[in-house]
Design a protein around this motif. Structure first.
Motif, PDB file in Angstrom:
ATOM      1  N   LYS A  47       0.841  -1.208   0.000  1.00  0.00           N
ATOM      2  CA  LYS A  47       0.000   0.000   0.000  1.00  0.00           C
ATOM      3  C   LYS A  47       0.874   1.256   0.000  1.00  0.00           C
ATOM      4  CE  LYS A  47      -4.044  -2.057   0.517  1.00  0.00           C
ATOM      5  NZ  LYS A  47      -5.088  -2.056  -0.483  1.00  0.00           N
ATOM      6  N   GLU A  59      -8.453   7.383   0.012  1.00  0.00           N
ATOM      7  CA  GLU A  59      -8.842   6.039   0.452  1.00  0.00           C
ATOM      8  C   GLU A  59      -7.606   5.203   0.780  1.00  0.00           C
ATOM      9  OE1 GLU A  59     -10.946   2.058  -1.394  1.00  0.00           O
ATOM     10  OE2 GLU A  59     -11.568   4.020  -2.168  1.00  0.00           O
ATOM     11  N   GLU A  63      -6.325   3.588   4.352  1.00  0.00           N
ATOM     12  CA  GLU A  63      -5.935   2.183   4.475  1.00  0.00           C
ATOM     13  C   GLU A  63      -4.548   2.065   5.108  1.00  0.00           C
ATOM     14  OE1 GLU A  63      -6.418  -0.318   0.964  1.00  0.00           O
ATOM     15  OE2 GLU A  63      -8.030   1.008   0.299  1.00  0.00           O
ATOM     16  N   SER A  66      -4.759   2.818   8.807  1.00  0.00           N
ATOM     17  CA  SER A  66      -5.370   1.686   9.505  1.00  0.00           C
ATOM     18  C   SER A  66      -4.374   0.532   9.646  1.00  0.00           C
ATOM     19  CB  SER A  66      -6.606   1.226   8.739  1.00  0.00           C
ATOM     20  OG  SER A  66      -7.158   0.076   9.325  1.00  0.00           O
TER      21      SER A  66
END
Length: 114
Positions: A47, A59, A63, A66
């Motif tokens: 990511k 977005e 992510e 998180s």
């Protein structure tokens, strides 16, 4: 072998024998033995690479945040990161000492008269 290279080799051996390096090695071994922790790190790195090419993707940013929280709540990952931080601090100190020898005036604010 020149004296400089001999001393560099000696320094490398001292670093490998350091508590910080030993702790990092152990933390890495523990981390690698936990498939869930390894997968978590792999997902985060994937990511992170995607985000590096598209920083406007909110977005993806969420992510990443998180996954970062999840990683830091994983004891094995967190221990690895802390061990890595301590070893990096040691390396920064070593590099700082070398820099101070090479550029003695750079580290002080007295113009070299201290």
């Amino acid at each position: 072998m020149s004296k400089i290279l001999e001393k560099a080799q000696e320094l490398g051996e001292l670093l490998v024998d350091s508590e910080e390096y030993s702790t990092l090695e152990k933390a890495e071994t523990v981390l690698e033995s936990d498939q869930e922790a390894v997968e978590l790190l792999d997902r985060f790195e994937e990511k992170q690479q995607k985000f590096a090419t598209d920083r406007s993707n909110d977005e993806l940013k969420e992510e990443l945040q998180s996954l970062q929280k999840e990683m830091l709540s994983n004891e094995k990952v967190n221990n690895y990161f802390q061990s890595q931080k301590q070893f990096n601090q040691l390396m920064n100190s070593v590099n700082g000492e070398i820099s101070n020898i090479l550029n003695p005036d750079q580290g002080c604010s007295c113009g070299g008269n201290c």
